[in-house]
Design a protein around this motif. Structure first.
Motif, PDB file in Angstrom:
ATOM      1  N   ILE A   5       1.749 -26.498  16.344  1.00 43.02           N
ATOM      2  CA  ILE A   5       1.662 -25.407  15.377  1.00 43.02           C
ATOM      3  C   ILE A   5       0.514 -24.479  15.762  1.00 43.02           C
ATOM      4  CG2 ILE A   5       0.208 -26.723  13.779  1.00 43.02           C
ATOM      5  CD1 ILE A   5       1.883 -25.369  11.507  1.00 43.02           C
ATOM      6  N   SER A  25      -2.591 -21.876   8.894  1.00 42.18           N
ATOM      7  CA  SER A  25      -2.001 -21.516   7.600  1.00 42.18           C
ATOM      8  C   SER A  25      -2.960 -21.745   6.435  1.00 42.18           C
ATOM      9  CB  SER A  25      -0.699 -22.288   7.368  1.00 42.18           C
ATOM     10  OG  SER A  25       0.248 -21.938   8.358  1.00 42.18           O
ATOM     11  N   ARG A  64       2.172 -15.640  15.706  1.00 38.97           N
ATOM     12  CA  ARG A  64       2.774 -15.171  14.452  1.00 38.97           C
ATOM     13  C   ARG A  64       4.299 -15.383  14.440  1.00 38.97           C
ATOM     14  NH1 ARG A  64      -1.188 -13.773  11.406  1.00 38.97           N
ATOM     15  NH2 ARG A  64      -3.009 -12.698  12.218  1.00 38.97           N
ATOM     16  N   LEU A  67       4.851 -19.164  13.904  1.00 43.27           N
ATOM     17  CA  LEU A  67       4.605 -19.547  12.514  1.00 43.27           C
ATOM     18  C   LEU A  67       5.759 -19.110  11.610  1.00 43.27           C
ATOM     19  CD1 LEU A  67       0.789 -18.883  12.086  1.00 43.27           C
ATOM     20  CD2 LEU A  67       1.973 -21.078  11.801  1.00 43.27           C
ATOM     21  N   ALA A  68       6.241 -17.895  11.820  1.00 46.72           N
ATOM     22  CA  ALA A  68       7.360 -17.397  11.006  1.00 46.72           C
ATOM     23  C   ALA A  68       8.604 -18.260  11.213  1.00 46.72           C
ATOM     24  CB  ALA A  68       7.650 -15.939  11.337  1.00 46.72           C
ATOM     25  N   MET A  70       8.656 -21.397  12.250  1.00 46.69           N
ATOM     26  CA  MET A  70       8.399 -22.739  11.730  1.00 46.69           C
ATOM     27  C   MET A  70       8.548 -22.795  10.217  1.00 46.69           C
ATOM     28  SD  MET A  70       5.312 -24.133  14.087  1.00 46.69           S
ATOM     29  CE  MET A  70       5.452 -25.801  13.431  1.00 46.69           C
ATOM     30  N   GLU A  71       8.117 -21.742   9.534  1.00 43.39           N
ATOM     31  CA  GLU A  71       8.236 -21.703   8.083  1.00 43.39           C
ATOM     32  C   GLU A  71       9.701 -21.817   7.655  1.00 43.39           C
ATOM     33  OE1 GLU A  71       6.111 -18.218   6.827  1.00 43.39           O
ATOM     34  OE2 GLU A  71       4.175 -19.139   7.280  1.00 43.39           O
ATOM     35  N   LYS A  72      10.599 -21.319   8.496  1.00 43.08           N
ATOM     36  CA  LYS A  72      12.025 -21.398   8.198  1.00 43.08           C
ATOM     37  C   LYS A  72      12.579 -22.809   8.363  1.00 43.08           C
ATOM     38  CE  LYS A  72      12.890 -16.602   9.402  1.00 43.08           C
ATOM     39  NZ  LYS A  72      13.518 -15.672  10.334  1.00 43.08           N
ATOM     40  N   TYR A  77       8.222 -28.077   8.705  1.00 43.36           N
ATOM     41  CA  TYR A  77       6.998 -27.262   8.687  1.00 43.36           C
ATOM     42  C   TYR A  77       6.005 -27.835   7.681  1.00 43.36           C
ATOM     43  CZ  TYR A  77       3.910 -23.356   7.524  1.00 43.36           C
ATOM     44  OH  TYR A  77       2.808 -22.583   7.265  1.00 43.36           O
ATOM     45  N   LEU A  78       6.485 -28.172   6.491  1.00 48.11           N
ATOM     46  CA  LEU A  78       5.599 -28.734   5.463  1.00 48.11           C
ATOM     47  C   LEU A  78       5.012 -30.073   5.912  1.00 48.11           C
ATOM     48  CD1 LEU A  78       7.676 -27.885   2.266  1.00 48.11           C
ATOM     49  CD2 LEU A  78       5.661 -26.686   3.153  1.00 48.11           C
ATOM     50  N   ILE A  81       2.192 -29.294   8.375  1.00 43.11           N
ATOM     51  CA  ILE A  81       1.009 -28.807   7.668  1.00 43.11           C
ATOM     52  C   ILE A  81       0.308 -29.977   6.978  1.00 43.11           C
ATOM     53  CG2 ILE A  81       0.235 -27.395   5.712  1.00 43.11           C
ATOM     54  CD1 ILE A  81       0.790 -25.793   8.241  1.00 43.11           C
TER      55      ILE A  81
END
Length: 90
Positions: A5, A25, A64, A67-68, A70-72, A77-78, A81
């Motif tokens: 990440i 994040s 960036r 990250l975008a 991965m958020e999907k 992703y969670l 984190i």
């Protein structure tokens, strides 16, 4: 699943031990940057973090976009984190 990440270097905390504080994040942790020590890292640089180690130096655009994407991934992703949040170098 373990992912790499992107994290932004906030400061070099111990240059001799190759330790840097990174922000992933909004979460900040000290990680090892020994594997990228030859790339002269400084505050503001981006690295790809995996299990407490910077694996590669990356540019801000790549960070960036990664990250975008991965958020999907939602839960993966969670989970990453959460793993980063619970990690620490002693």
């Amino acid at each position: 699943m373990c992912l790499g990440i992107p994290g932004q270097v906030v400061e070099i905390v111990d240059a001799g031990q190759h330790l840097a504080k990174v922000d992933v994040s909004g979460l900040r942790r000290v990680i090892s940057v020994r594997l990228v020590a030859d790339q002269s890292l400084g505050a503001g640089d981006w690295v790809l973090v995996h299990v407490g180690f910077a694996m590669a130096k990356i540019d801000e655009t790549e960070a960036r976009l990664t990250l975008a994407a991965m958020e999907k991934l939602g839960q993966a992703y969670l989970d990453e984190i959460e793993a980063f949040d619970s990690s620490a170098i002693a």
